[in-house]
Scaffold this motif. Structure first.
Motif, PDB file in Angstrom:
ATOM      1  N   TYR B 112       9.509  39.209 157.613  1.00  0.00           N
ATOM      2  CA  TYR B 112       8.759  38.806 156.431  1.00  0.00           C
ATOM      3  C   TYR B 112       8.264  39.989 155.631  1.00  0.00           C
ATOM      4  O   TYR B 112       8.126  39.896 154.415  1.00  0.00           O
ATOM      5  CB  TYR B 112       7.621  37.858 156.820  1.00  0.00           C
ATOM      6  CG  TYR B 112       8.144  36.445 156.907  1.00  0.00           C
ATOM      7  CD1 TYR B 112       8.106  35.615 155.811  1.00  0.00           C
ATOM      8  CD2 TYR B 112       8.734  35.976 158.057  1.00  0.00           C
ATOM      9  CE1 TYR B 112       8.627  34.336 155.859  1.00  0.00           C
ATOM     10  CE2 TYR B 112       9.254  34.710 158.131  1.00  0.00           C
ATOM     11  CZ  TYR B 112       9.199  33.885 157.026  1.00  0.00           C
ATOM     12  OH  TYR B 112       9.721  32.628 157.079  1.00  0.00           O
ATOM     13  N   LEU B 128       4.924  33.735 151.046  1.00  0.00           N
ATOM     14  CA  LEU B 128       5.665  34.385 152.127  1.00  0.00           C
ATOM     15  C   LEU B 128       4.726  34.752 153.263  1.00  0.00           C
ATOM     16  O   LEU B 128       5.037  34.577 154.442  1.00  0.00           O
ATOM     17  CB  LEU B 128       6.376  35.630 151.603  1.00  0.00           C
ATOM     18  CG  LEU B 128       7.658  35.344 150.833  1.00  0.00           C
ATOM     19  CD1 LEU B 128       8.151  36.600 150.165  1.00  0.00           C
ATOM     20  CD2 LEU B 128       8.724  34.787 151.761  1.00  0.00           C
ATOM     21  N   ALA B 131       3.932  31.678 155.157  1.00  0.00           N
ATOM     22  CA  ALA B 131       5.036  31.277 156.023  1.00  0.00           C
ATOM     23  C   ALA B 131       5.077  32.143 157.278  1.00  0.00           C
ATOM     24  O   ALA B 131       5.278  31.644 158.388  1.00  0.00           O
ATOM     25  CB  ALA B 131       6.348  31.395 155.266  1.00  0.00           C
ATOM     26  N   ARG B 135       4.588  30.852 161.088  1.00  0.00           N
ATOM     27  CA  ARG B 135       5.585  30.968 162.153  1.00  0.00           C
ATOM     28  C   ARG B 135       4.990  31.624 163.382  1.00  0.00           C
ATOM     29  O   ARG B 135       5.270  31.237 164.511  1.00  0.00           O
ATOM     30  CB  ARG B 135       6.793  31.752 161.648  1.00  0.00           C
ATOM     31  CG  ARG B 135       7.608  30.915 160.690  1.00  0.00           C
ATOM     32  CD  ARG B 135       8.826  31.628 160.244  1.00  0.00           C
ATOM     33  NE  ARG B 135       9.813  31.738 161.320  1.00  0.00           N
ATOM     34  CZ  ARG B 135      11.054  32.137 161.117  1.00  0.00           C
ATOM     35  NH1 ARG B 135      11.444  32.459 159.921  1.00  0.00           N
ATOM     36  NH2 ARG B 135      11.892  32.213 162.114  1.00  0.00           N
TER      37      ARG B 135
END
Lengths: 261, 651
Positions: B112, B128, B131, B135
């Protein structure tokens, strides 16, 4: 030195405080007060966490109550028996369609079916301007040439692709933004599998983007479904199948798609 | 080797772990970002957040991994114990899951951060980051079960007694409820639960005691039932592993009264079935509960059964009663003795240890170089001396005897100077000062001092006679005489006063000169001094100024004529010897105006030609070489045009 289950042993030997049960009960009783106080006084991050937890609890409780009430309402349901009585005309009319309506509805149905062939889960997409899609790259010794472009979205680049010489390459697809696999959901089976992408079938934004293999929301991609073990009517194993991208890959860093069946 | 694991850091649940790390990220990274900022700054802001969170997780995970012992590095006893208690595979899988989560999180962070480098807007960067953190959170949430399991293991490990497998150990084993724990309670201060039902003790307990100033540990094990090891449960397996792995003296406890619920036959049978574990160990069988039933009171066939036990080599049978504390200490001491002798035997048996010492020792055996005998020298007087015997009335008188005769120690002190070997015996008891007037006497001790002194005195006398000390400067004597006379004394005083006065004046003057006081200072070479003042100054310093005066009178007498001045201006040497101060040209420098011209005619011709040359130029008002000329700052030809070779300043 205490060893092994010394806490239990101590309780066994000396017992608990005499008012232990009482204290537990009182603590339990005061729990609501504590929560109320927290709800009023907490601030910042802790308040956020607290509210989230409380919200989840409330939702769970409401669901439970609703389910309970419904079960009460319905009760032990007994199937309605046809008692053979005649229905009033206005109710009869509902049941049986007249022929005209039948024809019109059948035509509509046919149209729908025809359209259905081309319908996709995400029919409309947000337009993406060239400014957003391409980033101008300055080149030349003095950085004053600007004929080069870099794609800012995720792309699919076929296997065996080699970049062109620097002076020839007008559009760059950055290696960091290339995607090879997608999380594909089978809508009927409800499973999600990480499948390799075979190619970009259609990017709704522009045919050029299709050619470049840009992955945006709504793009139709072809995925390798051999892992799923789908079989055609003839009994052959399906290899490639189309799927539509359902997320913005450049926001999530991954490609999610739904299989078109 | 680690024996106890009491300080493993606690393992939070996966939800707590999430809260801890995300909270830390929120607290320790900047929080304010605006869309107007430079995109590089926005990217850096979010990349920092992602990296920081990943680092936080990685740190927490590595704490967990490094905190727990590696089950393969432990002593075999601890390894087997942990295996039975926590299931080795489960333990390893849990730790491996944590370790894998760590690498996964690092991977997510790497991916990332790479994507964030291409972030185009604040919103995209934020998404981003979201995200990435999401995760990571998913990965951590999957560790829910391993964390719960590891926390339980941690707590259990922390409460496990620290058993040293190599120290002196008494191991108490036997059927359940035969009095093992009560024995441990008798011989140590361990707080063990004693209850009249089977399997009161469900894990190993340790107590410590001292015997012969040595520290022993006694281990109480859970009871064992007589069945194959495959069918044994975890509780029994703990005792089996303790018996198998610990170097110890095993005390096998038996209950002859059969109050424990197991017959003597069963107990004897168990002894024989676990006998293989007793190899290389000293074993004692203790008949407990003698207060209820003594071994002598048993029936014949049971006595026979017991004999099968004592028949086993190396087994000693004793009896005790833990309730009445009868014979308990004897049992303990006997076991300790047995253990100590066994340990020493084992040490001696090991050849490695002996060899280790032997390798370090070298015994030198010198060889005789010839056949000559070289005996020790003993003087005849010593040889003939009668051997001292305290009982003999005619024995030698020792200083001790002398002391005893004169009143014993403390009353009489023997004379240590008695045995001095001096030239004259009278000197023996002389008082010899070691330090005199703060000086060590011995430093000044010289045998030839008298002779040296005499030699010095003679030399002095001789020198005096030769007139070595007579003064050789007669003038001084005269001056001294003059001073003594007192006539010039006044004069000298005057001079001294004058000198002091002058000095003061000079000091003041120089100080005045040095003090700047915001005055303009005249440069030294510009300061003009008149001849008179110089002369006066020289005179005041005491120089002879007569020569100066002579010079001045000469120069003042001669006036410069007009011709001299003109000639001087033209640079031609005047015929007369003027004393005008003119600068002398260096020898090497030539007079270019007159160079190569032999006489005045040539000179005037050259001048005429030069004039003609100048005339036209002057008429046209052209620039000549005498004109002031400034060159261009950047000459065009040097600073422009193509340069294929070198840089500007190299051309």
């Amino acid at each position: 030195m205490p060893q092994n289950e010394y806490i239990e042993q101590h309780i066994k030997q000396h017992g608990k405080r005499l008012d232990h049960e009482e204290r537990q009960r009182k603590k339990q009783a005061r729990e609501g007060h504590r929560v109320a106080k927290d709800a009023q006084n907490l601030t910042g991050w802790r308040a956020k966490q607290f509210n989230k937890k409380r919200y989840a609890e409330k939702v769970a409780m409401k669901k439970k109550i609703k389910a309970h009430q419904e079960s009460k309402l319905n009760g032990p349901s007994t199937p309605k028996q046809d008692d053979g009585e005649a229905l009033p005309t206005y109710l009869l009319d509902r049941q049986t369609n007249n022929t005209a309506k039948a024809i019109s509805s059948s035509i509509k149905q046919k149209r729908l079916e025809k359209a259905d062939k081309f319908s996709v889960p995400i029919p409309k997409v947000r337009g993406v301007s060239e400014e957003e899609m391409f980033k101008v790259i300055k080149t030349g010794k003095k950085n004053h040439k600007s004929w080069k472009r870099m794609i800012t979205k995720h792309t699919f680049v076929g296997e065996g692709f080699t970049r062109r010489p620097v002076k020839m390459e007008r559009i760059i697809r950055p290696a960091a933004l290339r995607q090879k696999k997608a999380n594909v959901t089978h809508p009927e089976l409800g499973v999600t599998v990480f499948l390799p992408i075979l190619g970009v079938k259609k990017n709704p934004q522009s045919p050029m983007y299709t050619q470049l293999g840009v992955l945006t929301k709504g793009t139709i991609i072809e995925v390798n479904v051999s892992e799923l073990g789908l079989v055609t009517a003839g009994g052959k194993v399906v290899w490639g199948k189309y799927a539509q991208i359902t997320n913005e890959p450049d926001r999530d860093g991954c490609v999610n798609a739904v299989l078109l069946v | 080797m680690q024996l106890s694991w009491k300080d493993i850091p606690s393992v939070p649940t996966s939800n707590d772990m999430l809260d801890i790390v995300l909270n830390r990220t929120q607290r320790k990274t900047p929080t304010v970002i605006r869309p107007g900022f430079k995109i590089t700054r926005i990217r850096a802001f979010y990349m920092r957040k992602v990296r920081f969170t990943a680092d936080g997780f990685a740190e927490k995970f590595s704490d967990v991994i490094s905190g727990f012992p590696n089950i393969n590095d432990c002593h075999p006893f601890h390894r087997d114990l942990m295996d039975t208690l926590y299931e080795k595979n489960h333990y390893k899988v849990s730790l491996a899951a944590v370790s894998r989560a760590k690498t996964l999180i690092e991977q997510v962070s790497r991916d990332y951060v790479r994507l964030l480098k291409f972030g185009q807007s604040l919103y995209q960067c934020k998404q981003l980051k979201r995200a990435a953190l999401g995760r990571m959170a998913t990965i951590v949430k999957k560790l829910k079960d391993p964390f719960v399991y590891l926390e339980q293991v941690r707590q259990h490990l922390g409460r496990m007694p620290s058993i040293d497998p190599n120290t002196r150990t008494l191991l108490i084993c036997g059927y359940p409820n035969v009095g093992k724990s009560s024995f441990l309670k008798c011989i140590t201060k361990a707080d063990v639960e004693v209850q009249p039902y089977a399997f009161t003790t469900k894990s190993l307990y340790v107590g410590h005691f001292d015997y012969k100033y040595l520290r022993f540990q006694a281990i109480d094990t859970p009871g064992i039932l007589d069945r194959p090891t495959e069918e044994m449960n975890n509780i029994e397996m703990q005792s089996i592993y303790a018996i198998a792995h610990l170097r110890s003296c095993v005390l096998y406890f038996m209950d002859l009264s059969e109050q424990c619920g197991f017959s003597i036959e069963a107990q004897v049978k168990l002894f024989h079935s676990i006998k293989p574990l007793f190899a290389n160990k000293s074993v004692m069988v203790v008949m407990n509960k003698t207060d209820i039933l003594r071994p002598e009171d048993l029936s014949e066939e049971k006595q026979e059964l017991l004999k099968t036990i004592s028949a086993v080599s190396g087994v000693e049978v004793m009896s005790a009663s833990c309730v009445e504390e009868d014979n308990v200490m004897q049992v303990r001491n006997q076991a300790c003795e047995k253990l100590l002798t066994a340990r020493i035997e084992q040490k001696l048996k090991g050849t490695a240890r002996v060899n280790n010492v032997l390798n370090k020792i070298h015994v030198a055996k010198p060889q005789s170089r010839d056949d000559v005998r070289r005996d020790a020298f003993i003087p005849d007087a010593v040889k003939n001396m009668k051997k001292y015997d305290a009982e003999d009335p005619n024995r030698r008188q020792l200083a001790r005897d002398y002391e005893a005769e004169n009143g014993g120690a403390g009353v009489f002190n023997i004379n240590l100077k008695d045995k001095y070997l001096l030239e004259d015996d009278d000197w023996k008891n002389d008082v010899m000062p070691e330090v005199l007037d703060g000086k060590n006497v011995y430093d000044f001790l010289d045998e030839d001092i008298a002779a040296k002194l005499q030699a010095l005195e003679e030399e002095e006398e001789r020198l005096e006679k030769e007139g070595f000390y007579d003064s050789d400067d007669d003038d001084e004597d005269v001056d001294l005489d003059a001073i003594e006379n007192g006539e010039d004394l006044e004069d000298i005083r005057d001079k001294a006063a004058w000198i002091r006065d002058k000095q003061k004046k000079m000091i003041n003057e120089s100080r005045y000169r040095k003090a700047l006081k915001n005055r303009a200072v005249m440069p030294r070479d510009q300061v003009k001094k008149s001849f008179e003042s110089m002369e006066e100054h020289m005179y005041s310093l005491g120089h002879d100024t007569s020569a100066l005066k002579r010079n001045k009178s000469v120069s003042a007498g001669k006036e410069l004529s007009g011709v001299d001045i003109l000639k001087r201006n033209q640079g031609l040497a005047s015929s007369s010897k003027t004393r005008v101060n003119k600068k002398k040209a260096p020898v090497s420098q030539t007079d270019r105006l007159n160079d190569g011209l032999n006489d005045g005619a040539l000179r005037s011709q050259a001048e005429r030609l030069a004039k003609i040359q100048r005339r036209e130029r002057n008429r046209m008002a052209r620039q000549g070489e005498g004109d002031r000329h400034s060159t261009a700052m950047l000459p065009k030809h040097l600073f422009s045009g193509k340069r294929g070779i070198g840089s500007n300043d190299r051309r």
